[in-house]
Design a protein around this motif. Structure first.
Motif, PDB file in Angstrom:
ATOM      1  N   MET A  66       0.713  -1.284   0.001  1.00 49.31           N
ATOM      2  CA  MET A  66       0.096  -0.014  -0.077  1.00 49.31           C
ATOM      3  C   MET A  66       0.848   1.456  -0.161  1.00 49.31           C
ATOM      4  O   MET A  66       1.755   1.398   0.924  1.00 49.31           O
ATOM      5  CB  MET A  66      -0.969  -0.046   1.084  1.00 49.31           C
ATOM      6  N   HIS A  67       0.852   2.129  -0.946  1.00 49.00           N
ATOM      7  CA  HIS A  67       1.414   3.369  -1.109  1.00 49.00           C
ATOM      8  C   HIS A  67       0.796   4.470  -1.889  1.00 49.00           C
ATOM      9  O   HIS A  67      -0.217   4.000  -2.607  1.00 49.00           O
ATOM     10  CB  HIS A  67       2.681   3.046  -1.716  1.00 49.00           C
ATOM     11  N   VAL A  68       1.289   5.505  -1.953  1.00 51.91           N
ATOM     12  CA  VAL A  68       0.472   6.655  -2.960  1.00 51.91           C
ATOM     13  C   VAL A  68       1.824   6.976  -3.688  1.00 51.91           C
ATOM     14  O   VAL A  68       3.039   7.127  -2.913  1.00 51.91           O
ATOM     15  CB  VAL A  68      -0.002   7.738  -2.142  1.00 51.91           C
ATOM     16  N   ASP A  69       1.610   7.615  -4.905  1.00 51.40           N
ATOM     17  CA  ASP A  69       2.838   8.173  -5.707  1.00 51.40           C
ATOM     18  C   ASP A  69       2.778   9.495  -5.480  1.00 51.40           C
ATOM     19  O   ASP A  69       1.892  10.322  -5.175  1.00 51.40           O
ATOM     20  CB  ASP A  69       2.199   7.495  -7.181  1.00 51.40           C
ATOM     21  N   SER A  70       3.852   9.792  -5.902  1.00 49.97           N
ATOM     22  CA  SER A  70       4.164  11.399  -6.317  1.00 49.97           C
ATOM     23  C   SER A  70       4.584  11.717  -7.828  1.00 49.97           C
ATOM     24  O   SER A  70       5.581  12.357  -7.854  1.00 49.97           O
ATOM     25  CB  SER A  70       4.997  11.807  -5.172  1.00 49.97           C
TER      26      SER A  70
ATOM     27  N   MET B  90      -2.718  -0.668  -3.309  1.00 48.25           N
ATOM     28  CA  MET B  90      -1.736  -1.876  -3.327  1.00 48.25           C
ATOM     29  C   MET B  90      -2.422  -2.930  -4.517  1.00 48.25           C
ATOM     30  O   MET B  90      -3.434  -2.770  -4.782  1.00 48.25           O
ATOM     31  CB  MET B  90      -1.823  -2.578  -1.911  1.00 48.25           C
ATOM     32  N   THR B  91      -1.637  -3.895  -4.830  1.00 45.83           N
ATOM     33  CA  THR B  91      -1.816  -4.884  -5.805  1.00 45.83           C
ATOM     34  C   THR B  91      -1.581  -6.178  -5.246  1.00 45.83           C
ATOM     35  O   THR B  91      -0.596  -6.466  -4.568  1.00 45.83           O
ATOM     36  CB  THR B  91      -1.280  -4.597  -7.111  1.00 45.83           C
ATOM     37  N   ARG B  92      -2.192  -7.188  -5.912  1.00 42.90           N
ATOM     38  CA  ARG B  92      -2.091  -8.522  -5.702  1.00 42.90           C
ATOM     39  C   ARG B  92      -2.347  -9.282  -7.069  1.00 42.90           C
ATOM     40  O   ARG B  92      -3.486  -9.201  -7.362  1.00 42.90           O
ATOM     41  CB  ARG B  92      -3.067  -9.291  -4.505  1.00 42.90           C
TER      42      ARG B  92
END
Ligand SMILES: O=C(O)CCC(=O)C(=O)O
Length: 321
Positions: free
Chosen positions: A249-253, A304-306
């Protein structure tokens, strides 16, 4: 008595003594007290006593050098070093901390992700292109060679034989939990692991060189629905790996919205509103199937991805403005 020639140290000591005598003479002429002059210390030479301050400074110097060496070594050997272009990266967690708060109207009314088809660039531009609402377009990859031709071996050959092979670590590379520190390592993993029957892995990287992007883009087109005036970035992103793996889980910039085409495999995305909107907005879960394109602002939605059970997952994407 020794008749050896004076050493460099002796000479320095002599000249220091002369200087000191001059100073003492001057001090004497000022009529300063003995207690003041006795605090003056000769510099060290050949084991002569050194001042406490000097000793303290020396210790501090050694300590600083040791700390800097540890930091530099860690930075050098850490996976991030092999993957990032900048000499000094601000950790993504810090970027997240300094992110300005979102206006929660961006997600307040988003309850699900729509699947769209048969769009025109004008409709897409007006309704979705710059809206924070994620959408999936299901009919944009029908004629892409990538759908048939992209697999592990395709990329292994692309990078092994191409002239980019020697420079592939100069752009972004995300190892996630794979322990693979470069594309070189990815494409030299053993056959069992490459076939997803060894240790699990998932990696992501960006293209780096115009020729590399140009050659890859022969296998897919700019999605037909993008606004006609939208500029596409000159780099593309590729994410590849096996079931059960994915991005944390994260957020981009990265500043721009991106499209992400699921070329092979199925991937589940979990989108979470920014923390300041947790009471206003709902998290979303969606699955992107082969051939579908997800459009999402990854700078605003935490994600987040799975990879779901089955085929290897390969996603190709780019940002647009
Ligand atoms: O496709 C993925 O697994 C991760 C994508 C991602 O994290 C991103 O585009 O920021």
């Amino acid at each position: 008595m020794s008749s050896s020639r004076p050493t460099l140290c002796d000479k320095k000591l002599k000249s220091a003594e002369i200087k000191l005598l001059r100073i003492l003479h001057k001090i004497d002429s000022f009529k300063l007290s003995n207690s003041y002059t006795s605090r003056l210390v000769l510099p060290e030479c050949n084991g002569a006593p050194i001042s406490k301050t000097f000793r303290h400074n020396l210790k501090f110097c050694y300590l600083s050098v040791a700390v800097l060496t540890i930091i530099f070594t860690y930075w050098w050997i850490s996976p991030g070093f092999a993957s990032e272009r900048c000499a000094l990266e601000v950790p993504s967690t810090s970027l997240t901390l300094f992110r300005p708060p979102e206006d929660c109207s961006m997600c307040a009314s988003v309850a699900q992700v729509s699947r769209l088809t048969n769009l025109t660039p004008e409709v897409f531009e007006r309704r979705y292109a710059y809206s924070p609402t994620p959408v999936i377009v299901t009919d944009a990859t029908q004629h892409w060679r990538a759908i048939k031709e992209f697999n592990f071996d395709f990329f292994a050959n692309f990078y092994r034989n191409g002239k980019m092979g020697s420079k592939i670590n100069e752009c972004f590379f995300f190892a996630y939990k794979s322990g693979l520190l470069s594309l070189g390592e990815v494409f030299s993993m053993d056959e069992a692991r490459a076939n997803l029957s060894g240790a699990p892995w998932y990696v992501g990287w960006s293209t780096c060189y115009d020729e590399e992007t140009r050659r890859l883009r022969q296998y897919y087109n700019r999605p037909y629905f993008l606004p006609r005036t939208a500029e596409s970035d000159t780099i593309d992103w590729i994410f590849m790996g096996g079931p059960g793996q994915g991005a944390h889980m994260h957020v981009d910039s990265v500043r721009r919205v991106s499209w992400q085409a699921q070329v092979r495999g199925r991937k589940r995305w979990q989108l979470a509103p920014p923390p300041e909107c947790l009471y206003t907005c709902r998290p979303l879960t969606l699955t992107v199937h082969p051939g579908e394109i997800l459009v999402v602002d990854t700078n605003r939605w935490y994600h987040m991805t799975r990879v779901l059970p089955g085929d290897i997952s390969i996603t190709i994407g780019a940002e647009y403005d």
